[in-house]
Design an enzyme around this catalytic site. Structure first.
Site, PDB file in Angstrom:
ATOM      1  N   LYS A  89       0.828  -1.216   0.000  1.00 16.04           N
ATOM      2  CA  LYS A  89       0.000   0.000   0.000  1.00 16.04           C
ATOM      3  C   LYS A  89       0.854   1.254   0.000  1.00 16.04           C
ATOM      4  CE  LYS A  89      -4.402  -1.753   1.097  1.00 16.04           C
ATOM      5  NZ  LYS A  89      -5.671  -1.733   1.764  1.00 16.04           N
ATOM      6  N   LYS A 144      -3.426 -11.338  -7.077  1.00 14.79           N
ATOM      7  CA  LYS A 144      -4.699 -11.731  -6.472  1.00 14.79           C
ATOM      8  C   LYS A 144      -5.850 -10.868  -6.992  1.00 14.79           C
ATOM      9  CE  LYS A 144      -5.337  -9.035  -2.321  1.00 14.79           C
ATOM     10  NZ  LYS A 144      -6.163  -8.888  -1.186  1.00 14.79           N
ATOM     11  N   LYS A 147     -10.006  -5.308  -6.050  1.00 10.07           N
ATOM     12  CA  LYS A 147     -10.832  -4.256  -6.658  1.00 10.07           C
ATOM     13  C   LYS A 147      -9.977  -3.250  -7.433  1.00 10.07           C
ATOM     14  CE  LYS A 147     -10.867  -2.320  -2.059  1.00 10.07           C
ATOM     15  NZ  LYS A 147     -10.635  -3.482  -1.236  1.00 10.07           N
TER      16      LYS A 147
HETATM   17  P1  ATP Z   1      -7.736  -4.885  -2.102  1.00 12.54           P
HETATM   18  O1  ATP Z   1      -8.650  -5.107  -3.261  1.00 12.54           O
HETATM   19  O2  ATP Z   1      -7.395  -3.455  -1.841  1.00 12.54           O
HETATM   20  O3  ATP Z   1      -6.565  -5.808  -2.105  1.00 12.54           O
HETATM   21  P2  ATP Z   1      -9.303  -6.620  -0.693  1.00 12.54           P
HETATM   22  O4  ATP Z   1     -10.311  -6.771  -1.743  1.00 12.54           O
HETATM   23  O5  ATP Z   1      -8.253  -7.643  -0.473  1.00 12.54           O
HETATM   24  O6  ATP Z   1      -8.582  -5.247  -0.828  1.00 12.54           O
HETATM   25  P3  ATP Z   1      -9.735  -6.713   2.042  1.00 12.54           P
HETATM   26  O7  ATP Z   1     -10.591  -5.884   2.924  1.00 12.54           O
HETATM   27  O8  ATP Z   1      -8.269  -6.526   2.154  1.00 12.54           O
HETATM   28  O9  ATP Z   1     -10.153  -6.446   0.588  1.00 12.54           O
HETATM   29  O10 ATP Z   1     -10.066  -8.259   2.240  1.00 12.54           O
HETATM   30  C1  ATP Z   1     -11.194  -8.741   2.899  1.00 12.54           C
HETATM   31  C2  ATP Z   1     -11.130 -10.229   3.068  1.00 12.54           C
HETATM   32  O11 ATP Z   1     -11.175 -10.882   1.797  1.00 12.54           O
HETATM   33  C3  ATP Z   1      -9.845 -10.722   3.730  1.00 12.54           C
HETATM   34  O12 ATP Z   1     -10.137 -11.792   4.593  1.00 12.54           O
HETATM   35  C4  ATP Z   1      -9.009 -11.175   2.584  1.00 12.54           C
HETATM   36  O13 ATP Z   1      -8.093 -12.172   2.971  1.00 12.54           O
HETATM   37  C5  ATP Z   1     -10.050 -11.735   1.638  1.00 12.54           C
HETATM   38  N1  ATP Z   1      -9.607 -11.625   0.241  1.00 12.54           N
HETATM   39  C6  ATP Z   1      -9.372 -10.502  -0.448  1.00 12.54           C
HETATM   40  N2  ATP Z   1      -8.990 -10.751  -1.713  1.00 12.54           N
HETATM   41  C7  ATP Z   1      -8.998 -12.103  -1.842  1.00 12.54           C
HETATM   42  C8  ATP Z   1      -8.694 -13.001  -2.909  1.00 12.54           C
HETATM   43  N3  ATP Z   1      -8.343 -12.566  -4.096  1.00 12.54           N
HETATM   44  N4  ATP Z   1      -8.813 -14.333  -2.667  1.00 12.54           N
HETATM   45  C9  ATP Z   1      -9.198 -14.798  -1.458  1.00 12.54           C
HETATM   46  N5  ATP Z   1      -9.486 -14.004  -0.414  1.00 12.54           N
HETATM   47  C10 ATP Z   1      -9.391 -12.674  -0.574  1.00 12.54           C
END
Ligand code: ATP
Ligand code: LTN
Length: 334
Positions: free
Chosen positions: A116, A198, A201
């Site tokens: 970040k 991964k 968003k």
């Molecule tokens: P960003 O998009 O900014 O990386 P994010 O979508 O990962 O954020 P978070 O609030 O960080 O959102 O994640 C919320 C939950 O979803 C956490 O438990 C995280 O481990 C899970 N998660 C997020 N992205 C994935 C993914 N691609 N696959 C599996 N689990 C995920």
């Protein structure tokens, strides 16, 4: 009384964007299923989102949408405590205390901080750096046994365990040491247009949002990157076929089929059949969630009643832990 004997589960998601398939399969899907067995707490981690600049009206709207989505994903508010982090002041209070028991070196090693701060080089603020101490507070206040998260959050839960252990070594058994609870399929959903990063968003083309229209979801699956190998068959091999393996992982997570079942289902069929089939399965999995979210969002009074009840229950439980901590560190009782 009986309730306090159940094992406890807790998790949260930042309302920093719309929820996507990765959030659902990696985290939320795992939450609702255990409500009868566990005492469950799930919250909107709004305090964490301001480590990055937010548009205030959007943050407010997304926080409530996220609550509606939690319910639409199967979290029954009668069985789960659903609350808003900023409504329970104990998070900020314990967060400060734990900041004083979390080491600079530990915080510097956090992958999320490194990612970040690279992404937001113009705003590397103190909150972004000390975020894991607030997350440790979020968790430890509720003395959970398990923290269900996707794989990327494992490092934060491990830091939480270290901080809790450090505190307990000085003051006795104040905190329960929690375990991360990571699903076997869906723990790490990769981006549809780049299977090496991964699903997130911040790469919208490779990301399927829970509220997205079926035709947009199908378009994304049809365009999903498969692999450049020549065999063109549906075979699970994450190392050599990351794109196909990611799609299989998604298909498995939404249908419950094993990798072997999927391989035989698509035996002799090309990616042109496989990709739309995954898209269709995802659309059918998300359809009831989207429709239910839209329905719940119309009833603002209902949503308010849910988070108010959740805030109150959370504040009661969190307050007990906070009082213990304040006493241990030597603050005069209020
Ligand atoms: P960003 O998009 O900014 O990386 P994010 O979508 O990962 O954020 P978070 O609030 O960080 O959102 O994640 C919320 C939950 O979803 C956490 O438990 C995280 O481990 C899970 N998660 C997020 N992205 C994935 C993914 N691609 N696959 C599996 N689990 C995920
Ligand atoms: N750090 C998590 C969100 C989060 C969380 C928590 C998860 C904040 N506090 C407590 C589990 C338990 C994230 O960015 N996904």
């Amino acid at each position: 009384m009986e309730e306090t004997k159940k094992k406890v589960m807790l998790s949260g998601i930042q309302p920093s964007g719309d929820l996507h398939l990765g959030n659902y399969l990696g985290a939320i899907k795992n939450w609702g299923a255990r409500a009868d067995e566990f005492d469950c707490y799930y919250f909107m981690a709004d305090m964490h989102t301001i480590t990055v600049r937010q548009v205030p009206a959007d943050l407010r709207r997304r926080t409530l949408t996220q609550l509606a989505q939690y319910i639409a994903c199967g979290l029954d508010p009668e069985k789960n405590t659903l609350f808003i982090q900023s409504h329970v002041p104990a998070h900020a209070e314990l967060g400060w205390v734990l900041n004083c028991y979390t080491m600079f070196g530990e915080l510097s090693r956090m992958t999320q901080f490194k990612d970040k701060s690279a992404k937001h080089a113009d705003n590397i603020n103190g909150g972004l750096f000390t975020y894991p101490a607030l997350m440790a507070a979020d968790i430890l206040l509720y003395q959970p046994d398990y923290v269900p998260v996707g794989n990327d959050q494992k490092q934060h839960v491990e830091l939480t365990r270290n901080v809790a252990q450090r505190f307990n070594n000085i003051y006795g058994d104040v905190f329960k040491i929690p375990e991360p609870y990571i699903p076997k399929t869906g723990a790490r959903i990769m981006s549809l247009n780049d299977p090496t990063s991964k699903m997130s968003k911040s790469i919208p083309e490779g990301c399927v949002f829970l509220m997205e229209k079926p035709e947009d979801i199908q378009r994304k699956f049809k365009r999903a990157i498969t692999d450049s190998d020549t065999e063109h068959c549906v075979r699970f091999d994450p190392e050599n076929k990351p794109g196909v393996s990611n799609l299989m992982n998604i298909y498995s997570a939404v249908t419950g089929k094993t990798m072997a079942e999927i391989e035989s289902e698509f035996d002799g069929k090309g990616y042109g059949v496989f990709k739309p089939a995954v898209g269709e399965a995802v659309i059918e999995c998300l359809r009831p969630i989207r429709e239910e979210t839209e329905r719940i969002l119309k009833d603002k009074a209902y949503l308010e009643s849910i988070y108010k009840a959740g805030d109150e229950k959370a504040a009661y439980v969190a307050g007990k832990t906070l009082r213990k901590v304040y006493k241990k560190v030597g603050f005069v009782a209020r």
